[in-house]
Enzyme design. Structure first.
Site, PDB file in Angstrom:
ATOM      1  N   GLY A  46      -3.805  90.060  77.229  1.00 37.54           N
ATOM      2  CA  GLY A  46      -4.619  89.387  75.922  1.00 37.54           C
ATOM      3  C   GLY A  46      -4.704  90.780  75.187  1.00 37.54           C
ATOM      4  O   GLY A  46      -4.090  91.991  75.356  1.00 37.54           O
ATOM      5  N   GLN A  51      -6.617  96.374  67.898  1.00 36.58           N
ATOM      6  CA  GLN A  51      -5.362  96.860  68.617  1.00 36.58           C
ATOM      7  C   GLN A  51      -4.474  97.057  67.315  1.00 36.58           C
ATOM      8  O   GLN A  51      -3.256  97.657  67.983  1.00 36.58           O
ATOM      9  CB  GLN A  51      -4.847  96.229  70.061  1.00 36.58           C
ATOM     10  CG  GLN A  51      -5.935  96.325  71.164  1.00 36.58           C
ATOM     11  CD  GLN A  51      -5.993  95.826  72.581  1.00 36.58           C
ATOM     12  OE1 GLN A  51      -5.889  94.724  72.759  1.00 36.58           O
ATOM     13  NE2 GLN A  51      -5.497  96.361  73.301  1.00 36.58           N
ATOM     14  N   CYS A  93      -5.094  97.530  79.834  1.00 38.65           N
ATOM     15  CA  CYS A  93      -4.772  97.825  78.170  1.00 38.65           C
ATOM     16  C   CYS A  93      -3.875  98.335  77.744  1.00 38.65           C
ATOM     17  O   CYS A  93      -3.256  99.863  78.007  1.00 38.65           O
ATOM     18  CB  CYS A  93      -6.443  98.623  78.005  1.00 38.65           C
ATOM     19  SG  CYS A  93      -6.738  98.524  76.244  1.00 38.65           S
ATOM     20  N   LEU A  94      -3.642  97.602  76.850  1.00 41.75           N
ATOM     21  CA  LEU A  94      -2.354  98.368  75.994  1.00 41.75           C
ATOM     22  C   LEU A  94      -2.939  99.387  74.921  1.00 41.75           C
ATOM     23  O   LEU A  94      -1.346 100.023  74.774  1.00 41.75           O
ATOM     24  CB  LEU A  94      -1.570  96.908  75.448  1.00 41.75           C
ATOM     25  CG  LEU A  94      -1.198  95.608  76.179  1.00 41.75           C
ATOM     26  CD1 LEU A  94      -0.923  95.171  74.477  1.00 41.75           C
ATOM     27  CD2 LEU A  94      -0.163  95.843  76.715  1.00 41.75           C
ATOM     28  N   HIS A 135     -13.129  91.784  78.305  1.00 35.77           N
ATOM     29  CA  HIS A 135     -12.186  93.133  77.939  1.00 35.77           C
ATOM     30  C   HIS A 135     -11.887  93.409  76.718  1.00 35.77           C
ATOM     31  O   HIS A 135     -12.556  93.887  76.225  1.00 35.77           O
ATOM     32  CB  HIS A 135     -11.808  93.392  79.418  1.00 35.77           C
ATOM     33  CG  HIS A 135      -9.784  93.822  78.363  1.00 35.77           C
ATOM     34  ND1 HIS A 135      -9.883  95.583  79.647  1.00 35.77           N
ATOM     35  CD2 HIS A 135      -9.386  95.180  77.846  1.00 35.77           C
ATOM     36  CE1 HIS A 135      -9.191  96.260  78.672  1.00 35.77           C
ATOM     37  NE2 HIS A 135      -8.864  95.333  78.135  1.00 35.77           N
ATOM     38  N   GLU A 136     -11.400  91.492  76.436  1.00 35.72           N
ATOM     39  CA  GLU A 136     -10.560  91.599  74.745  1.00 35.72           C
ATOM     40  C   GLU A 136     -12.496  91.688  73.723  1.00 35.72           C
ATOM     41  O   GLU A 136     -11.785  92.654  72.702  1.00 35.72           O
ATOM     42  CB  GLU A 136     -10.181  90.428  73.969  1.00 35.72           C
ATOM     43  CG  GLU A 136      -9.040  90.827  75.172  1.00 35.72           C
ATOM     44  CD  GLU A 136      -8.155  91.947  75.329  1.00 35.72           C
ATOM     45  OE1 GLU A 136      -8.072  92.452  74.365  1.00 35.72           O
ATOM     46  OE2 GLU A 136      -7.276  92.579  76.506  1.00 35.72           O
ATOM     47  N   HIS A 139     -13.192  94.650  72.517  1.00 37.34           N
ATOM     48  CA  HIS A 139     -12.519  95.504  71.839  1.00 37.34           C
ATOM     49  C   HIS A 139     -13.048  95.758  70.343  1.00 37.34           C
ATOM     50  O   HIS A 139     -13.016  96.036  70.212  1.00 37.34           O
ATOM     51  CB  HIS A 139     -11.240  95.267  71.480  1.00 37.34           C
ATOM     52  CG  HIS A 139     -10.254  95.483  72.644  1.00 37.34           C
ATOM     53  ND1 HIS A 139      -9.784  97.225  72.947  1.00 37.34           N
ATOM     54  CD2 HIS A 139      -9.472  94.888  73.940  1.00 37.34           C
ATOM     55  CE1 HIS A 139      -9.273  97.504  73.455  1.00 37.34           C
ATOM     56  NE2 HIS A 139      -8.722  96.743  74.755  1.00 37.34           N
TER      57      HIS A 139
HETATM   58 NI    NI Z   1      -7.617  96.363  75.864  1.00 33.37          NI
END
Ligand code: NI
Length: 171
Positions: A46, A51, A93-94, A135-136, A139
């Site tokens: 995701g 991000q 998470c990236l 989660h996304e 963000h």
């Molecule tokens: Ni994330």
């Protein structure tokens, strides 16, 4: 398609509240295509636009279960219902690379959003998809999964991240 640089904590841009999208047009679809390519390359399941430093309410998700690609695009997503029941997943998470921790979230959610073509959709999700979209969506509101942890756990995780970065930098 282009791969976009992913920003990482503690970059303050990750704390931005992203803006709603006014129109799903070719420029937005180009961004979503680039986000998807960036997510696959990372690799991740995701990615939110912030991000890659774009403060728009846009997400891409592909759980890639059984190595099958099923890309999903979410514009202006809203949770219209969530279950009372919670479930815990080990999240990563990236933007917090290589760090993982259990986070509890509603086990099922119903989400309203615009799709890749700008059509309004509503979908009930469970399992990993429900976790991933929550989660996304965090963000989009400047929230990271580590914000759901106790201060003690968060500090430990950030210390590990620092150490991993120093080791990588020294290598
Ligand atoms: Ni994330």
């Amino acid at each position: 398609m282009a791969l976009l640089p992913i920003i990482e904590t503690p970059d303050p841009r990750l704390r931005t509240i992203s803006e709603p999208v006014e129109r799903v047009d070719d420029a937005l679809r180009a961004l979503m295509d680039d986000m998807l390519a960036t997510m696959y390359a990372a690799p991740g399941i995701g990615l939110a636009a912030i991000q890659v430093a774009v403060p728009k309410r846009v997400l891409v998700i592909d759980l890639q279960e059984n190595d099958v690609k099923t890309p999903r695009f979410f514009v202006n997503p809203e949770i219209v219902w969530e279950s009372d029941e919670f479930s815990a997943y080990k999240e990563g998470c990236l933007s917090v690379p290589e760090q993982y921790a259990d986070v509890e979230r509603p086990a099922r959610v119903r989400v309203r959003y615009l799709d890749y073509d700008g059509n309004t959709r509503e979908e009930e999700m469970d399992g990993l998809l429900a976790t991933c979209i929550q989660h996304e969506m965090d963000h989009l509101n400047g929230v990271l999964f580590i914000d759901h942890l106790s201060k003690l756990k968060r500090d430990m995780l950030l210390k590990k991240l620092d150490k991993a970065r120093r080791t990588a930098g020294a290598a």
